[in-house]
Design an enzyme around this catalytic site. Structure first.
Site, PDB file in Angstrom:
ATOM      1  N   GLY A  72       7.253  42.044 104.193  1.00 30.56           N
ATOM      2  CA  GLY A  72       8.691  41.873 104.381  1.00 30.56           C
ATOM      3  C   GLY A  72       9.170  42.581 105.638  1.00 30.56           C
ATOM      4  O   GLY A  72       8.357  43.006 106.471  1.00 30.56           O
ATOM      5  N   GLU A 104      21.865  42.645  92.815  1.00 29.66           N
ATOM      6  CA  GLU A 104      21.694  44.007  92.290  1.00 29.66           C
ATOM      7  C   GLU A 104      22.422  45.063  93.122  1.00 29.66           C
ATOM      8  O   GLU A 104      22.654  46.170  92.643  1.00 29.66           O
ATOM      9  CB  GLU A 104      20.205  44.342  92.214  1.00 29.66           C
ATOM     10  CG  GLU A 104      19.493  44.301  93.575  1.00 29.66           C
ATOM     11  CD  GLU A 104      17.999  44.525  93.478  1.00 29.66           C
ATOM     12  OE1 GLU A 104      17.492  44.821  92.383  1.00 29.66           O
ATOM     13  OE2 GLU A 104      17.335  44.401  94.521  1.00 29.66           O
ATOM     14  N   GLY A 116      10.437  45.562 106.136  1.00 36.53           N
ATOM     15  CA  GLY A 116       9.963  46.940 106.258  1.00 36.53           C
ATOM     16  C   GLY A 116       8.511  46.977 106.712  1.00 36.53           C
ATOM     17  O   GLY A 116       8.144  47.748 107.616  1.00 36.53           O
ATOM     18  N   ARG A 127      27.923  39.130  77.959  1.00 41.78           N
ATOM     19  CA  ARG A 127      26.534  39.539  77.767  1.00 41.78           C
ATOM     20  C   ARG A 127      25.872  39.565  79.137  1.00 41.78           C
ATOM     21  O   ARG A 127      26.204  38.756  80.010  1.00 41.78           O
ATOM     22  CB  ARG A 127      25.773  38.555  76.866  1.00 41.78           C
ATOM     23  CG  ARG A 127      26.227  38.564  75.421  1.00 41.78           C
ATOM     24  CD  ARG A 127      25.813  39.854  74.705  1.00 41.78           C
ATOM     25  NE  ARG A 127      26.120  39.797  73.279  1.00 41.78           N
ATOM     26  CZ  ARG A 127      27.291  40.112  72.733  1.00 41.78           C
ATOM     27  NH1 ARG A 127      28.309  40.509  73.498  1.00 41.78           N
ATOM     28  NH2 ARG A 127      27.458  40.030  71.426  1.00 41.78           N
ATOM     29  N   ASP A 171      13.672  38.486  98.792  1.00 39.16           N
ATOM     30  CA  ASP A 171      15.017  38.799  99.297  1.00 39.16           C
ATOM     31  C   ASP A 171      15.433  37.862 100.442  1.00 39.16           C
ATOM     32  O   ASP A 171      16.626  37.745 100.743  1.00 39.16           O
ATOM     33  CB  ASP A 171      15.077  40.250  99.802  1.00 39.16           C
ATOM     34  CG  ASP A 171      14.620  41.258  98.762  1.00 39.16           C
ATOM     35  OD1 ASP A 171      14.603  40.903  97.568  1.00 39.16           O
ATOM     36  OD2 ASP A 171      14.270  42.391  99.136  1.00 39.16           O
TER      37      ASP A 171
HETATM   38  O1  F6P Z   1      12.117  43.636  98.070  1.00 43.98           O
HETATM   39  C1  F6P Z   1      11.734  42.906  96.945  1.00 43.98           C
HETATM   40  C2  F6P Z   1      12.279  43.508  95.692  1.00 43.98           C
HETATM   41  O2  F6P Z   1      11.887  42.697  94.600  1.00 43.98           O
HETATM   42  C3  F6P Z   1      13.787  43.748  95.680  1.00 43.98           C
HETATM   43  O3  F6P Z   1      14.503  42.563  95.465  1.00 43.98           O
HETATM   44  C4  F6P Z   1      13.901  44.782  94.590  1.00 43.98           C
HETATM   45  O4  F6P Z   1      15.055  45.580  94.726  1.00 43.98           O
HETATM   46  C5  F6P Z   1      12.669  45.611  94.800  1.00 43.98           C
HETATM   47  O5  F6P Z   1      11.736  44.800  95.479  1.00 43.98           O
HETATM   48  C6  F6P Z   1      12.046  46.126  93.541  1.00 43.98           C
HETATM   49  O6  F6P Z   1      10.975  46.941  93.883  1.00 43.98           O
HETATM   50  P1  F6P Z   1       9.965  47.545  92.826  1.00 43.98           P
HETATM   51  O7  F6P Z   1       8.915  46.503  92.570  1.00 43.98           O
HETATM   52  O8  F6P Z   1       9.422  48.738  93.515  1.00 43.98           O
HETATM   53  O9  F6P Z   1      10.722  47.862  91.583  1.00 43.98           O
END
Ligand code: F6P
Length: 363
Positions: free
Chosen positions: A119, A240, A121, A281, A145
């Protein structure tokens, strides 16, 4: 370095997994062996494979690629999302710069080039390592993402959108039966692509994304207008990392010190219930979005990216990331990739589409 001088390349997956990684690995191996007669070593567990001693790798021959691998979720190579060699967590709790160990590992394996599937990063880290060590490097973008710049699609995004829109298909009948407001929280970190795409595909009433801070009253107005039209249930999808117009997003700091998203939907559900009197919910979809068999689009993109990445190495056009633009795979200089981000355009086509459909975006 051109095809004549390359004999052996490495491939690794880095950062969070997603569907389609194995399809990309398969394409790299097929193209490298069939097209150029190179040897391919799969580096295990992202950057860790070149940092640990003994080095962690396996040769990837055509024989291991049975018909199943294209269909498999996850990554056969393994991955980590804490493997930054410039700030590596050591077993004794200290943090060390181990970048030279990565470069040394690359040379110890006798590699002539490296393909990294990751990704935004990972692209930053891997391109910095490549520069430091003079490593001929090509990046392949992956992430649910979809926030890697210069590419319309990253591997894994399409499958995650399908998982989230299928969840909405399942939530709609139960919302209608019980006259409830159903909130689906999806991943995406600080980019709203996943929520926006899934929300449109899943026919929701409200989409909340980090790029557009929301006002609770706007959501309540939308629910009131649905009631006036005779509908007493609603579907809401939220990213999120949403932010209310007057507050921050919800994150949790875990025992290992890592800050993670997840769970913001619960508070939102409470607030909507209080303001509207609706029964709410909440479903937090979580890692379901990362697993499963890749969709056909992800398989196609992963295959095209893998083949192009090998061709670029062969041509000596390194320090680039493959990208999907206007129905074509192109090569973008990594220095441009790492200097940009890719969030939802708040005046872009899909936001306008959502507004045109009468979907409330919270503003
Ligand atoms: O970057 C991908 C991702 O799935 C994000 O959407 C999410 O916030 C994060 O990784 C979750 O990371 P982990 O697998 O460390 O919980």
């Amino acid at each position: 370095m051109t095809s004549g001088t390359i004999k052996r390349i490495g491939v690794l997956t880095s950062g969070g997994d997603c569907a389609g990684l194995n399809a990309a690995i398969r394409a790299v191996v097929q193209r490298a062996i069939r097209g150029y007669g190179w040897q391919v070593l799969g580096v295990k567990e992202g950057t860790r494979g070149l940092l640990e001693r003994p080095l962690m790798y396996e040769e990837l021959s055509l024989r291991i690629f049975t018909g199943n691998i294209l269909r498999m979720g996850g990554t056969i190579l393994g991955t980590i999302n804490k493997g930054d060699p410039f700030a590596y967590d050591m077993p004794d709790g200290t943090v060390e710069d181990r970048s030279q160990a990565f470069v040394d590992g690359f040379h110890e394996l006798g590699l002539d080039g490296l393909i990294g599937i990751g990704g935004d990063g990972s692209m930053k880290i891997l391109s910095r390592l490549a520069q430091q060590g003079g490593i001929p490097f090509i990046g392949i973008p992956k992430t649910i993402d979809n926030d890697v710049p210069f590419t319309e699609f990253s591997i894994g995004f399409a499958t995650a959108v399908t998982a989230a829109s299928e969840a909405l298909d399942r939530l709609q009948p139960t919302a209608a039966s019980h006259q409830r407001v159903m909130i689906l929280e999806v991943m995406g970190r600080d980019a709203g692509h996943l929520a926006l795409n899934a929300g449109i595909a899943g026919g929701v009433d409200v989409i909340l994304i980090p790029e557009i801070p929301y006002h609770l009253e706007k959501i309540a107005d939308k629910i009131a207008s649905l009631r006036q039209q005779g509908r007493n249930h609603a579907l809401v999808v939220c990213s999120e990392a949403i932010r209310s117009a007057d507050g921050g997003s919800v994150t949790t700091t875990h025992v290992d010190g890592e800050v993670r998203y997840g769970g913001v939907g619960h508070g939102l559900g409470e607030q909507i219930a209080q303001l509207t009197g609706a029964e709410t919910r909440v479903t937090v979809l979580g890692h379901v979005q990362r697993g499963g068999a890749p969709s056909s689009r992800d398989r196609i993109i992963a295959s095209a990216f893998g083949v192009k990445a090998v061709d670029l190495l062969a041509e000596g056009r390194t320090d680039r990331m493959v990208a999907w633009q206007h129905r074509e795979v192109v090569a973008v200089p990594l220095e441009e990739v790492v200097s940009r981000n890719h969030n939802v355009e708040v005046n872009g086509t899909l936001v306008n589409t959502a507004r045109g459909l009468g979907i409330c975006l919270g503003d």
